[in-house]
Write an enzyme that holds these catalytic residues in place. Structure first.
Site, PDB file in Angstrom:
ATOM      1  N   SER A 145      38.666 -26.657  36.809  1.00 58.20           N
ATOM      2  CA  SER A 145      38.833 -26.845  38.250  1.00 58.20           C
ATOM      3  C   SER A 145      38.575 -28.301  38.601  1.00 58.20           C
ATOM      4  O   SER A 145      37.454 -28.797  38.408  1.00 58.20           O
ATOM      5  CB  SER A 145      37.857 -25.956  39.019  1.00 58.20           C
ATOM      6  N   HIS A 168      43.245 -25.810  37.514  1.00 53.68           N
ATOM      7  CA  HIS A 168      42.880 -25.015  38.694  1.00 53.68           C
ATOM      8  C   HIS A 168      42.631 -25.951  39.876  1.00 53.68           C
ATOM      9  O   HIS A 168      41.829 -26.889  39.792  1.00 53.68           O
ATOM     10  CB  HIS A 168      41.616 -24.205  38.369  1.00 53.68           C
ATOM     11  N   ASP A 200      41.556 -26.217  43.803  1.00 55.92           N
ATOM     12  CA  ASP A 200      40.864 -25.514  44.890  1.00 55.92           C
ATOM     13  C   ASP A 200      41.219 -26.135  46.230  1.00 55.92           C
ATOM     14  O   ASP A 200      40.812 -27.259  46.532  1.00 55.92           O
ATOM     15  CB  ASP A 200      39.353 -25.581  44.664  1.00 55.92           C
ATOM     16  N   MET A 235      40.751 -26.098  50.153  1.00 56.13           N
ATOM     17  CA  MET A 235      39.787 -25.620  51.164  1.00 56.13           C
ATOM     18  C   MET A 235      40.065 -26.297  52.495  1.00 56.13           C
ATOM     19  O   MET A 235      40.399 -27.489  52.526  1.00 56.13           O
ATOM     20  CB  MET A 235      38.363 -25.971  50.721  1.00 56.13           C
ATOM     21  N   HIS A 280      44.479 -22.244  44.111  1.00 53.71           N
ATOM     22  CA  HIS A 280      43.591 -21.242  44.723  1.00 53.71           C
ATOM     23  C   HIS A 280      43.418 -21.613  46.198  1.00 53.71           C
ATOM     24  O   HIS A 280      42.748 -22.594  46.526  1.00 53.71           O
ATOM     25  CB  HIS A 280      42.260 -21.284  43.948  1.00 53.71           C
ATOM     26  N   MET A 315      41.878 -21.333  49.561  1.00 56.73           N
ATOM     27  CA  MET A 315      40.731 -20.855  50.353  1.00 56.73           C
ATOM     28  C   MET A 315      40.919 -21.408  51.755  1.00 56.73           C
ATOM     29  O   MET A 315      40.183 -22.299  52.214  1.00 56.73           O
ATOM     30  CB  MET A 315      39.423 -21.362  49.713  1.00 56.73           C
ATOM     31  N   MET A 325      35.918 -13.882  42.289  1.00 54.68           N
ATOM     32  CA  MET A 325      34.998 -14.998  42.576  1.00 54.68           C
ATOM     33  C   MET A 325      33.605 -14.584  42.109  1.00 54.68           C
ATOM     34  O   MET A 325      33.077 -13.557  42.548  1.00 54.68           O
ATOM     35  CB  MET A 325      34.963 -15.298  44.077  1.00 54.68           C
ATOM     36  N   GLY A 348      29.398 -26.007  41.059  1.00 50.38           N
ATOM     37  CA  GLY A 348      28.019 -26.122  40.584  1.00 50.38           C
ATOM     38  C   GLY A 348      27.056 -25.053  41.065  1.00 50.38           C
ATOM     39  O   GLY A 348      25.848 -25.244  41.002  1.00 50.38           O
ATOM     40  N   ASP A 357      35.985 -17.142  38.475  1.00 50.99           N
ATOM     41  CA  ASP A 357      35.841 -18.486  39.042  1.00 50.99           C
ATOM     42  C   ASP A 357      34.446 -18.645  39.630  1.00 50.99           C
ATOM     43  O   ASP A 357      34.102 -17.987  40.624  1.00 50.99           O
ATOM     44  CB  ASP A 357      36.911 -18.650  40.134  1.00 50.99           C
ATOM     45  N   GLY A 358      33.670 -19.549  39.017  1.00 51.80           N
ATOM     46  CA  GLY A 358      32.354 -19.870  39.562  1.00 51.80           C
ATOM     47  C   GLY A 358      31.223 -19.670  38.569  1.00 51.80           C
ATOM     48  O   GLY A 358      31.037 -18.559  38.063  1.00 51.80           O
ATOM     49  N   GLY A 374      34.524 -25.730  36.547  1.00 50.08           N
ATOM     50  CA  GLY A 374      34.560 -27.031  37.221  1.00 50.08           C
ATOM     51  C   GLY A 374      33.491 -27.957  36.696  1.00 50.08           C
ATOM     52  O   GLY A 374      33.734 -28.825  35.856  1.00 50.08           O
ATOM     53  N   SER A 375      32.249 -27.761  37.169  1.00 53.36           N
ATOM     54  CA  SER A 375      31.173 -28.678  36.785  1.00 53.36           C
ATOM     55  C   SER A 375      30.915 -28.661  35.281  1.00 53.36           C
ATOM     56  O   SER A 375      30.595 -29.702  34.698  1.00 53.36           O
ATOM     57  CB  SER A 375      29.897 -28.349  37.571  1.00 53.36           C
TER      58      SER A 375
HETATM   59  C1  DX5 Z   1      34.531 -22.580  44.260  1.00 53.95           C
HETATM   60  C2  DX5 Z   1      35.828 -22.901  43.570  1.00 53.95           C
HETATM   61  C3  DX5 Z   1      35.677 -23.076  42.104  1.00 53.95           C
HETATM   62  C4  DX5 Z   1      34.742 -24.179  41.694  1.00 53.95           C
HETATM   63  C5  DX5 Z   1      33.988 -23.706  40.504  1.00 53.95           C
HETATM   64  O1  DX5 Z   1      34.793 -22.305  45.583  1.00 53.95           O
HETATM   65  O2  DX5 Z   1      36.801 -21.889  43.789  1.00 53.95           O
HETATM   66  O3  DX5 Z   1      36.936 -23.193  41.450  1.00 53.95           O
HETATM   67  O4  DX5 Z   1      35.376 -25.379  41.372  1.00 53.95           O
HETATM   68  O5  DX5 Z   1      33.038 -24.638  40.161  1.00 53.95           O
HETATM   69  P1  DX5 Z   1      31.939 -24.388  39.048  1.00 53.95           P
HETATM   70  O6  DX5 Z   1      32.681 -24.105  37.754  1.00 53.95           O
HETATM   71  O7  DX5 Z   1      31.185 -25.665  39.021  1.00 53.95           O
HETATM   72  O8  DX5 Z   1      31.115 -23.220  39.483  1.00 53.95           O
HETATM   73 ZN    ZN Z   2      38.755 -21.819  42.585  1.00 53.47          ZN
END
Ligand code: DX5
Ligand code: ZN
Length: 225
Positions: free
Chosen positions: A8, A33, A35, A37, A66, A68, A137, A145, A175-176, A197-198
């Site tokens: 991500s 991926h 995100d 928002m 994705h 959101m 999710m 993170g 995811d997450g 992501g992180s």
């Molecule tokens: C959160 C996002 C994720 C996010 C995950 O709202 O949809 O895709 O980047 O991040 P990590 O892997 O750091 O939890």
């Molecule tokens: Zn996501």
């Protein structure tokens, strides 16, 4: 069954985005991926179709978008023109899910449905078979993170049952909070696509970390056929 790593870019350094994405690709990533928002559906703002368009020129990996955002139907055509390969909308936001998925698929793009940690899998029973992907999710959406919510794994297991019952091959994505500790747990529950992501972008070497995570994920291919 094949298993996929989807870094991500939410946690990437946006001034280095092209290089960071190339590093994940060199490390074996399967999807990128993205995100999206809007500061309404989730309490954070990210980027829009312009970034998808730029990424499309940079990488040959499928772009997993994705959404959101509120009223995603209004922006889906923009994301399709920009080059999205998968578009996932939230069950909590879309009233006519079947119609939305069909409108995405009619353009040759794969369509997914996501659910938040507080939303039960039962809300997907009538839509899973029409989906190319279901996204569970495992944190509350909005930020990278965060800590993995273990209880979401039982939703993955229920989805695997629904998939067996319907005989439809939708992908199950999580995811997450995915990292070296949590990926093996999600693998065991039946996840196919792992968003991280992180765990990827905070690493000192993004390519090496992508390869490490991909190796853990691929180890599940032989076990979960
Ligand atoms: C959160 C996002 C994720 C996010 C995950 O709202 O949809 O895709 O980047 O991040 P990590 O892997 O750091 O939890
Ligand atoms: Zn996501």
């Amino acid at each position: 069954m094949k298993k996929y790593l989807a870094p991500s870019i939410l946690s990437a350094d946006f001034l280095q985005l092209g290089n960071h994405v190339a590093a994940t690709e060199a490390g074996g990533a399967d999807f990128i991926h993205c995100d999206i928002m809007d500061g309404h559906f989730v309490p954070n703002l990210t980027f829009g179709p312009m970034v998808i368009k730029a990424l499309k020129k940079q990488t040959s990996l499928p772009l997993d978008v994705h959404l959101m955002i509120e009223n995603p139907d209004a922006l889906i055509p923009e994301f399709i023109s920009a080059g999205a390969d998968y578009i996932t909308v939230h069950q909590e936001e879309v009233v006519h899910l079947h119609r939305t998925l069909q409108s995405i698929q009619a353009k040759g793009v794969k369509a997914g449905v996501a659910i938040n940690p507080a939303t039960p899998v039962s809300t997907l029973e009538c839509i899973a078979e029409f989906s190319d992907l279901i996204l569970i999710m495992s944190v509350n959406p909005g930020f990278g993170g965060q800590k993995f919510i273990h209880q979401t794994l039982s939703k993955v297991e229920k989805l695997v049952e629904i998939r067996e019952k319907t005989g439809k091959q939708f992908l199950i994505e999580i995811d997450g909070g995915m990292n070296e500790q949590t990926i093996p747990l999600a693998l065991k529950s039946g996840v196919d696509v792992f968003v991280a992501g992180s765990a990827v972008f905070d690493a000192p070497d993004i390519m090496v970390r992508s390869r490490e995570l991909k190796n853990i994920i691929s180890s599940g291919e032989a076990i979960f056929v």
